[in-house]
Scaffold this motif. Sequence first.
Motif, PDB file in Angstrom:
ATOM      1  N   ASP B 133       0.964  -0.979  -0.026  1.00 51.01           N
ATOM      2  CA  ASP B 133       0.113  -0.029  -0.059  1.00 51.01           C
ATOM      3  C   ASP B 133       1.003   1.271  -0.073  1.00 51.01           C
ATOM      4  OD1 ASP B 133      -2.432   1.705   0.324  1.00 51.01           O
ATOM      5  OD2 ASP B 133      -1.794   2.073   2.299  1.00 51.01           O
ATOM      6  N   ARG B 134       0.629   2.099  -0.861  1.00 55.19           N
ATOM      7  CA  ARG B 134       1.442   3.460  -1.036  1.00 55.19           C
ATOM      8  C   ARG B 134       0.858   4.442  -0.467  1.00 55.19           C
ATOM      9  NH1 ARG B 134       5.825   2.639  -4.040  1.00 55.19           N
ATOM     10  NH2 ARG B 134       6.068   0.567  -4.880  1.00 55.19           N
ATOM     11  N   CYS B 135       1.185   4.630   0.989  1.00 51.00           N
ATOM     12  CA  CYS B 135       0.172   5.177   1.986  1.00 51.00           C
ATOM     13  C   CYS B 135       1.016   6.879   2.007  1.00 51.00           C
ATOM     14  CB  CYS B 135       0.446   4.453   3.148  1.00 51.00           C
ATOM     15  SG  CYS B 135      -0.364   5.179   4.522  1.00 51.00           S
ATOM     16  N   ASN B 136       0.184   7.581   2.309  1.00 56.56           N
ATOM     17  CA  ASN B 136       0.640   9.089   2.629  1.00 56.56           C
ATOM     18  C   ASN B 136       0.808   9.222   4.171  1.00 56.56           C
ATOM     19  OD1 ASN B 136      -1.847   9.672   3.721  1.00 56.56           O
ATOM     20  ND2 ASN B 136      -2.569  10.855   2.056  1.00 56.56           N
ATOM     21  N   LEU B 137       0.625   8.154   5.107  1.00 58.35           N
ATOM     22  CA  LEU B 137       0.562   8.186   6.553  1.00 58.35           C
ATOM     23  C   LEU B 137      -0.539   9.101   7.035  1.00 58.35           C
ATOM     24  CD1 LEU B 137       4.545   8.522   7.099  1.00 58.35           C
ATOM     25  CD2 LEU B 137       3.188   6.511   7.592  1.00 58.35           C
ATOM     26  N   THR B 138      -0.854  10.301   6.887  1.00 53.16           N
ATOM     27  CA  THR B 138      -1.673  11.017   7.550  1.00 53.16           C
ATOM     28  C   THR B 138      -3.090  10.485   7.435  1.00 53.16           C
ATOM     29  OG1 THR B 138      -2.268  12.400   5.374  1.00 53.16           O
ATOM     30  CG2 THR B 138      -0.397  13.313   6.932  1.00 53.16           C
ATOM     31  N   ILE B 139      -3.446   9.563   6.472  1.00 53.94           N
ATOM     32  CA  ILE B 139      -4.657   9.039   6.386  1.00 53.94           C
ATOM     33  C   ILE B 139      -4.902   8.363   7.602  1.00 53.94           C
ATOM     34  CG2 ILE B 139      -3.993   6.910   5.065  1.00 53.94           C
ATOM     35  CD1 ILE B 139      -6.868   8.933   4.164  1.00 53.94           C
ATOM     36  N   LEU B 140      -3.971   7.608   8.248  1.00 53.28           N
ATOM     37  CA  LEU B 140      -4.295   6.665   9.551  1.00 53.28           C
ATOM     38  C   LEU B 140      -4.763   7.648  10.492  1.00 53.28           C
ATOM     39  CD1 LEU B 140      -1.873   5.118   7.864  1.00 53.28           C
ATOM     40  CD2 LEU B 140      -1.500   4.138  10.216  1.00 53.28           C
ATOM     41  N   ALA B 141      -4.622   8.833  10.526  1.00 55.64           N
ATOM     42  CA  ALA B 141      -5.108   9.636  11.532  1.00 55.64           C
ATOM     43  C   ALA B 141      -6.437  10.467  11.100  1.00 55.64           C
ATOM     44  CB  ALA B 141      -4.041  10.553  12.264  1.00 55.64           C
ATOM     45  N   ALA B 142      -6.843  10.196   9.873  1.00 61.26           N
ATOM     46  CA  ALA B 142      -7.852  10.970   9.177  1.00 61.26           C
ATOM     47  C   ALA B 142      -9.306  10.565   9.912  1.00 61.26           C
ATOM     48  CB  ALA B 142      -7.938  10.833   7.738  1.00 61.26           C
ATOM     49  N   PRO B 143     -10.289  11.317  10.090  1.00 56.42           N
ATOM     50  CA  PRO B 143     -11.684  10.983  10.716  1.00 56.42           C
ATOM     51  C   PRO B 143     -12.031   9.899   9.711  1.00 56.42           C
ATOM     52  CG  PRO B 143     -11.465  13.364  10.249  1.00 56.42           C
ATOM     53  CD  PRO B 143     -10.080  12.939   9.647  1.00 56.42           C
ATOM     54  N   GLY B 144     -12.580   8.761  10.347  1.00 54.50           N
ATOM     55  CA  GLY B 144     -13.428   7.539   9.557  1.00 54.50           C
ATOM     56  C   GLY B 144     -12.209   6.711   9.297  1.00 54.50           C
TER      57      GLY B 144
END
Lengths: 110, 355
Positions: B133-144
């Motif tokens: 998964d090419r992840c931007n990291l911040t999505i892990l803390a995004a709502p939902g």
Amino acid sequence: MSNYYESSDLAKFGEIGKAAPELGRKFFEYYNAVFAEGALSEREKALIALAVAHAVQCPYCIDAYTRASLEKGSNLEQMTEAVHVSAAIRGGAALVHGVQMRTLAEKISM
Amino acid sequence: MSKPLALRTLVRERHPLARADTQRATIDGVPGVTPFAARVEATGRGALRRGALRVMQINVGKLCNQTCKHCHVDAGPDRREVMSWATMEACLRALDACPTITTLDITGGAPEMNPHFQALVRAARARGKHVIDRCNLTILAAPGYAGLADFFAEQRVEIVASLPSVLADRTDAQRGDGVFEKSIAAMRLLNERGYGRSSGGETGDLRLNLVYNPTGAFLPGNQASLEADYRRTLRERHGVEFDRLYTITNLPISRFLEYLERSGNLAEYMRQLHAAFNPATLDGLMCRETLSVGWDGRLFDCDFNQMLELAVEGPLPRHINDFADGAFADAAIATGQHCYGCTAGSGSSCGGALL
């Protein structure tokens, strides 16, 4: 020669070995070894080179080591501090000679 | 320093460079750069051709919670192109049909924002495929998205995450204010679940690899040296760990191209890439073993070609619905001037430097 310095000359640095290839080879082999990762990281060496570039006021070196410092992960704050190290040593070198001035002035003064 | 682009996509700005053909014409128009295909031919090795397929890289959509200034996808919160489940099913059928593909590499946008992302990961893992998964990291803390880190660990997903600098100012300058701090927090979440521990001598299989890409119009530094610097700084200052660092060269596409043009760096950057062309990178190029699938199912040789709408060449399947095993064997690879980005210096790929 319209200008003493041409930015395009930086890319021709390697050509300096043409008239004396063995000396050129030895110099660049040494040069590349100096900047390889060692007890100091490549990033730290690039910052030292950047500071020295300012001390010797070499525009080619400033170009090369501004890029190298960014490529190797430094930011503008770190690079500016490196330039201040250079300025402090250059300024300090002038000022510390003031001791010589004072010594002589006191010796020959009544 | 050039004025930063407001955090909007080129599409939303109705910028001319939102169009793939304008992008191609812009980079083709830089003088003093030999056509890439001719430069490859001149090496005497012949045109670039494919080997066996090993990786299917799926771009599941352009929707993203970030609007990074260098994004070659022009992704952002306003983009609505996301892959449907029907297209994902076609990808899974292709995986079934082609046993040499061992890795499913999922990219975006923020791939996790595709509503079918987790179902796709589960389906690929159930088939025994390695999933990246090419992840931007911040999505892990995004709502939902609470629970995403647990999902990754449960499915043994390899995370490849962008972190262009260990310094907050340079990371935020490229990826948006506050991204660095959020990224470090996300790395902690992943570390707590066992990710990124191989460097400490542990043998866990939860891989967290970071991506360094330059935060301006310059090439990446030496990968091994940067990795050592990242490891030292992230450990000492932030107490976080990762496995490997991949250096990736920015290709002159989409928002990075817009930046290059606006800042007056385009010609010099293209000439830098051209001057750094290294034939030794050609054999390892990822396009030789990767099939790139667009959000709409169209097929490309890589994600960059996908964004430039440079379709696969010759009588090859153009859509994942038409995929057949063996169809791509020894096929010619579509190239353009942007390909100098992957062949400069030590080379560049989604897995970092090639040499």
